[in-house]
Design an enzyme around this catalytic site. Sequence first.
Site, PDB file in Angstrom:
ATOM      1  N   GLY A   1      44.399  -1.572  36.970  1.00  0.00           N
ATOM      2  CA  GLY A   1      45.364  -0.495  37.187  1.00  0.00           C
ATOM      3  C   GLY A   1      46.058  -0.088  35.904  1.00  0.00           C
ATOM      4  N   ALA A   2      45.303  -0.061  34.807  1.00  0.00           N
ATOM      5  CA  ALA A   2      45.902   0.169  33.493  1.00  0.00           C
ATOM      6  C   ALA A   2      45.846   1.626  33.058  1.00  0.00           C
ATOM      7  CB  ALA A   2      45.215  -0.704  32.440  1.00  0.00           C
TER       8      ALA A   2
ATOM      9  N   SER B   1      56.681  -7.765  43.231  1.00  0.00           N
ATOM     10  CA  SER B   1      57.763  -6.786  43.330  1.00  0.00           C
ATOM     11  C   SER B   1      59.026  -7.481  43.798  1.00  0.00           C
ATOM     12  CB  SER B   1      57.383  -5.689  44.334  1.00  0.00           C
ATOM     13  OG  SER B   1      58.473  -4.833  44.618  1.00  0.00           O
TER      14      SER B   1
ATOM     15  N   TYR C   1      54.406  -2.604  52.570  1.00  0.00           N
ATOM     16  CA  TYR C   1      54.336  -2.849  51.130  1.00  0.00           C
ATOM     17  C   TYR C   1      54.997  -4.186  50.796  1.00  0.00           C
ATOM     18  CZ  TYR C   1      55.440  -2.270  46.138  1.00  0.00           C
ATOM     19  OH  TYR C   1      55.576  -2.454  44.781  1.00  0.00           O
TER      20      TYR C   1
ATOM     21  N   LYS D   1      53.472  -7.709  49.093  1.00  0.00           N
ATOM     22  CA  LYS D   1      54.001  -8.323  47.873  1.00  0.00           C
ATOM     23  C   LYS D   1      54.499  -9.750  48.124  1.00  0.00           C
ATOM     24  CE  LYS D   1      53.174  -4.902  45.042  1.00  0.00           C
ATOM     25  NZ  LYS D   1      52.222  -5.045  43.933  1.00  0.00           N
TER      26      LYS D   1
END
Length: 260
Positions: A13-14, A143, A156, A160
């Site tokens: 995810g860069a 997160s 979500y 996490k």
Amino acid sequence: MKGLSGQTAVVTGAGSGIGRSIALRLAIEGAIVVVTDMNVESAKETLSLLNVDEGQKHSVCSLDVTKKEGVLSSFADIHEEYGAIDILINNAGVSTMNRIEDLTEQEWDFNFDVNIKGIFLCTQAVYPYMKEQKKGRIINTASMAGKRGVPLLAHYAASKWAVIGFTKSAAIEMAPYNITVNCVCPGFVNTGMQSRELKWEAELRGMTPDEVREEYIRMTPLGRLEEAEDVARVVWFLASKDADFITGEALNITGGADLL
């Protein structure tokens, strides 16, 4: 000699946001960085921003972290090209926002497939190489939502929380091979993902995006939104020799927002 010189780091995810900042920071600190993302053009843009010192040969890899065969093949290719994978940054992540009563199965699966299944698959793929070389660093992006309840983000947050549980379990299992596994828990990070969330939350709560943003700032004792570079610097530390004896941790990087 920079602290990460000679080491190969894979960052998922860069292509943007936190992942891009992590890739930039690791390159500055001497690592050879493999920039992975589903969006190859974004990944190439990140690649163009990386410094090249001391013969660094950064590269781009198209990667869907939710597809096991593609993940295994990509990591095999990376290992063959560079001879080692010293650092894995499991950063690829997604979010959607909805009330539980309106949350769809598709939203639930989308968040879990990328946010935790992707970490599992990439970790599983890199583990044999790190195990054989008897060293490695794995750093996962969790997160603040992985440690507290968050309205409109139940799916979500659940994904996490799973990241943190997986991180702690993997840390124990991989410790005999000198592989450390940690995760970072950012707060309100000023990225493209947050811009989308501001619009979603504003619509769901009958507010404007600017009002939601100001609320985020009020909820952060240090008085500003978090920047992606704030996360990248901690990830670099966890990847460095200074963090040799840290494993299984979920480090908060929130400007104090987790305290309220």
